[in-house]
Design a protein around this motif. Structure first.
Motif, PDB file in Angstrom:
ATOM      1  N   PRO A   5       2.254  16.444  11.345  1.00 20.82           N
ATOM      2  CA  PRO A   5       2.326  17.684  10.559  1.00 20.82           C
ATOM      3  C   PRO A   5       2.976  17.432   9.195  1.00 20.82           C
ATOM      4  CG  PRO A   5       4.061  17.639  12.193  1.00 20.82           C
ATOM      5  CD  PRO A   5       3.192  16.435  12.461  1.00 20.82           C
ATOM      6  N   ARG A  23       1.096   5.991  19.652  1.00 26.32           N
ATOM      7  CA  ARG A  23       0.845   4.773  18.885  1.00 26.32           C
ATOM      8  C   ARG A  23       0.753   3.545  19.791  1.00 26.32           C
ATOM      9  NH1 ARG A  23       3.195   3.371  12.841  1.00 26.32           N
ATOM     10  NH2 ARG A  23       1.214   2.442  12.207  1.00 26.32           N
ATOM     11  N   ARG A  51      -4.376  10.586   5.270  1.00 25.31           N
ATOM     12  CA  ARG A  51      -3.328  11.588   5.389  1.00 25.31           C
ATOM     13  C   ARG A  51      -2.376  11.546   4.202  1.00 25.31           C
ATOM     14  NH1 ARG A  51       1.526  12.119   6.412  1.00 25.31           N
ATOM     15  NH2 ARG A  51       2.326  13.956   7.476  1.00 25.31           N
ATOM     16  N   LYS A  92       0.855  -1.207   0.000  1.00 22.19           N
ATOM     17  CA  LYS A  92       0.000   0.000   0.000  1.00 22.19           C
ATOM     18  C   LYS A  92       0.880   1.242   0.000  1.00 22.19           C
ATOM     19  CE  LYS A  92      -1.592   1.499   4.145  1.00 22.19           C
ATOM     20  NZ  LYS A  92      -1.299   2.898   4.495  1.00 22.19           N
ATOM     21  N   ILE A 115      -2.740   8.288  15.567  1.00 23.18           N
ATOM     22  CA  ILE A 115      -1.413   7.925  16.107  1.00 23.18           C
ATOM     23  C   ILE A 115      -0.541   9.152  16.363  1.00 23.18           C
ATOM     24  CG2 ILE A 115      -1.453   5.621  15.076  1.00 23.18           C
ATOM     25  CD1 ILE A 115       0.366   6.575  12.887  1.00 23.18           C
TER      26      ILE A 115
HETATM   27  C1  EPZ Z   1       4.631   6.902   6.412  1.00 25.95           C
HETATM   28  O1  EPZ Z   1       3.854   7.915   7.019  1.00 25.95           O
HETATM   29  C2  EPZ Z   1       3.724   5.686   6.302  1.00 25.95           C
HETATM   30  N1  EPZ Z   1       2.579   6.011   5.453  1.00 25.95           N
HETATM   31  C3  EPZ Z   1       3.244   5.282   7.696  1.00 25.95           C
HETATM   32  O2  EPZ Z   1       2.467   4.109   7.547  1.00 25.95           O
HETATM   33  C4  EPZ Z   1       4.471   4.969   8.542  1.00 25.95           C
HETATM   34  O3  EPZ Z   1       4.045   4.653   9.850  1.00 25.95           O
HETATM   35  C5  EPZ Z   1       5.400   6.185   8.575  1.00 25.95           C
HETATM   36  O4  EPZ Z   1       5.755   6.566   7.235  1.00 25.95           O
HETATM   37  C6  EPZ Z   1       6.690   5.909   9.340  1.00 25.95           C
HETATM   38  O5  EPZ Z   1       7.350   4.830   8.751  1.00 25.95           O
HETATM   39  C7  EPZ Z   1       2.752   6.008   4.106  1.00 25.95           C
HETATM   40  O6  EPZ Z   1       3.827   5.741   3.596  1.00 25.95           O
HETATM   41  C8  EPZ Z   1       1.541   6.315   3.272  1.00 25.95           C
HETATM   42  P1  EPZ Z   1       6.681  10.263   8.448  1.00 25.95           P
HETATM   43  P2  EPZ Z   1       4.405   9.432   7.044  1.00 25.95           P
HETATM   44  O7  EPZ Z   1       6.511  11.528   7.687  1.00 25.95           O
HETATM   45  O8  EPZ Z   1       5.237   9.687   5.851  1.00 25.95           O
HETATM   46  C9  EPZ Z   1       7.091  13.609  11.753  1.00 25.95           C
HETATM   47  C10 EPZ Z   1       0.642   2.732   7.891  1.00 25.95           C
HETATM   48  O9  EPZ Z   1       0.334   2.149   8.924  1.00 25.95           O
HETATM   49  N2  EPZ Z   1       6.931  14.566  10.651  1.00 25.95           N
HETATM   50  O10 EPZ Z   1       7.840   9.369   8.111  1.00 25.95           O
HETATM   51  O11 EPZ Z   1       3.254  10.293   7.317  1.00 25.95           O
HETATM   52  C11 EPZ Z   1       5.853  12.766  12.011  1.00 25.95           C
HETATM   53  O12 EPZ Z   1       4.948  13.444  12.863  1.00 25.95           O
HETATM   54  C12 EPZ Z   1       1.086   4.170   7.946  1.00 25.95           C
HETATM   55  O13 EPZ Z   1       0.678   2.197   6.745  1.00 25.95           O
HETATM   56  C13 EPZ Z   1       7.052  15.930  10.925  1.00 25.95           C
HETATM   57  O14 EPZ Z   1       7.282  16.339  12.061  1.00 25.95           O
HETATM   58  O15 EPZ Z   1       5.351   9.404   8.325  1.00 25.95           O
HETATM   59  C14 EPZ Z   1       6.415  11.523  12.637  1.00 25.95           C
HETATM   60  O16 EPZ Z   1       6.619  11.758  14.022  1.00 25.95           O
HETATM   61  C15 EPZ Z   1       0.854   4.770   9.322  1.00 25.95           C
HETATM   62  N3  EPZ Z   1       6.890  16.812   9.897  1.00 25.95           N
HETATM   63  C16 EPZ Z   1       7.765  11.352  11.950  1.00 25.95           C
HETATM   64  O17 EPZ Z   1       8.077  12.641  11.375  1.00 25.95           O
HETATM   65  C17 EPZ Z   1       6.626  16.413   8.612  1.00 25.95           C
HETATM   66  O18 EPZ Z   1       6.506  17.268   7.710  1.00 25.95           O
HETATM   67  C18 EPZ Z   1       7.766  10.327  10.835  1.00 25.95           C
HETATM   68  O19 EPZ Z   1       6.668  10.621  10.001  1.00 25.95           O
HETATM   69  C19 EPZ Z   1       6.508  15.027   8.356  1.00 25.95           C
HETATM   70  C20 EPZ Z   1       6.671  14.120   9.387  1.00 25.95           C
END
Ligand code: EPZ
Length: 431
Positions: free
Chosen positions: A126, A334, A96, A22, A122
């Protein structure tokens, strides 16, 4: 709302086949916005988030065919013209990852209007790093009425260092950079296999990307991208979920069509717990009902232990002798599954980012509530070993990311069935 009814106690025996990832399919579908030619993606999982993305692209004016015919699982996305380069709150609030259209829309159309995602179960989640990166590429961005308005005359290559490692942030900026003027260097990038899969597709479309899957990605901008055909990688999180299911039920389960090289951190932690597995090039076999011993685990960005398997590991930890300390380093909230597992008899104490799991505790069936995609998976795993019949409500969460999970589990001996409303709401009394 659908529910699952699961009677625990059956060892899982046989073979489950893993679907396409996905979290690779979603950015690859968004990448089709970058060209006016058709993009064909195969091995697309039949899950709700794919349907949501299809609706999002169609609302912008894309032609999207999505077929799950005999072993097809294929989508053809043709964004010849994009009448409305925007993503509405109605759609973004349900998924999201819709923010993945931001970078491609700005690169293709020069402007975009995308709803801010808002929080989710979770965490705050942002997109400030997506926005900062796009500004570095020469995008003017304002935020009002809950929307991000982005515009640019022409994206210009730049050096971007992510303050934090972000998966979709890396993907969003990678897509935008493919059509920018000059070279872009992205540093402190996410190294997830899904990022590398997106880069594979983009290079087939004519992009010039090197370094995907490492912390530094270089992109030489091009003026146009063409259509392409691409097969999505297997879903490592789905594979990990079934490996843990096979271990917990003391079965003999072959997880076919996966890529074990994407699962090193998970497999190494499971071996530490005492889970026996055997890997081939495209499958993992998990065997036997040997006793499990507790092990500490911390979620980290890839190639560390994936946060998307944290909830599933917690379910396993309840069946391990001793105390396991699970630390969730990626998201701030989470552990929703923990309280539901406690209601089934688990001994779990949450202390901030740490969950202290004391096992082994027998689990007993209960009526439980799914709160997010991976928490739901954790409850299914617990139900597979619980004494009695567990009812899991709000399984629409699980339908977002697990293709035909009840069929796949039934196929290897699980006692699971899906039901509609247990007690249909009484029709409103006629006044
Ligand atoms: C991706 O989400 C995945 N989703 C998530 O899978 C996964 O849990 C996550 O990466 C971490 O591996 C998809 O790929 C569609 P991040 P994403 O940006 O990209 C912070 C599932 O279960 N952050 O890597 O949204 C954020 O808050 C889903 O399939 C900022 O602060 O995650 C988090 O604490 C759930 N500012 C950390 O970084 C930003 O601009 C990692 O988030 C972006 C993120």
């Amino acid at each position: 709302m659908d529910k699952f009814v699961i009677r625990g106690g059956e060892p899982l025996l046989g073979t489950v086949r893993v679907s396409g990832a996905k979290n690779a399919a979603l950015p690859c579908m968004a990448a089709a916005l970058l060209t006016d030619q058709p993009v064909i993606l195969e091995n697309i999982p039949q899950v709700r988030d794919i349907q949501t993305t299809r609706n999002l692209l169609a609302a912008m004016g894309a032609e999207v065919e999505l077929g799950y015919g005999r072993a097809q699982h294929r989508t053809t996305i043709h964004c010849a013209t994009l009448a409305a380069p925007e993503a509405s709150y109605e759609l973004v609030k349900t998924m999201r990852a819709s923010t993945l259209v931001l970078g491609p829309l700005v690169a293709r159309c020069g402007h975009a209007r995308v709803s801010l995602p808002g929080g989710c179960a979770i965490g705050a989640r942002p997109i400030d790093l997506h926005i900062k990166g796009l500004e570095r590429l020469g995008t003017k961005i304002t935020q009002e009425h809950g929307y991000v308005e982005a515009s640019t005359d022409r994206l210009k290559g730049a050096e971007i260092v992510f303050d934090k490692i972000t998966v979709t942030g890396t993907e969003d900026l990678l897509m935008a950079a493919t059509l920018a003027d000059g070279e872009t260097i992205l540093q402190n990038c996410a190294r997830e296999p899904e990022v590398a899969d997106l880069a594979d597709l983009l290079n087939k479309m004519g992009a010039k990307i090197t370094g995907a899957g490492t912390p530094t990605i270089r992109v030489k901008g091009v003026s146009k991208l063409r259509g392409a055909k691409h097969r999505i990688i297997p879903d490592r999180i789905e594979a990990g979920t079934y490996i843990i299911a096979g271990a917990m039920t003391g079965g003999d389960l072959n997880i076919a069509g996966c890529d074990p090289s994407h699962l090193n951190a998970l497999l190494s932690k499971l071996h530490e717990v005492g889970v026996k597995t055997k890997s081939s090039a495209d499958s993992v076999r998990v065997m036997g009902d040997n006793p499990f011993t507790a092990a500490d685990m911390s979620t980290e960005e890839h190639p560390g232990f994936p946060t998307d398997c944290q909830a599933q590991f917690m379910a396993l930890a309840t069946q391990a002798e001793g105390t396991s300390i699970i630390t969730e380093n990626i998201f701030e909230n989470r552990f929703m599954h923990a309280q539901e597992l406690v209601r089934m008899g688990a001994n779990i104490k949450i202390e901030g980012r740490r969950a202290v799991v004391r096992g082994k505790t027998p689990l007993s069936a209960a009526a439980v509530l799914a709160s997010d995609l991976r928490a739901s998976a954790s409850l299914v795993l617990a139900a597979l070993v619980a004494d009695g019949e567990t009812i899991i409500d709000r399984v629409y969460h699980i339908d977002r990311g697990y293709e035909h999970i009840e069929e796949k589990l039934k196929g290897v001996g699980a006692q699971i069935r899906r039901i509609g409303e247990m007690f249909p709401k009484k029709a409103a009394a006629v006044k």
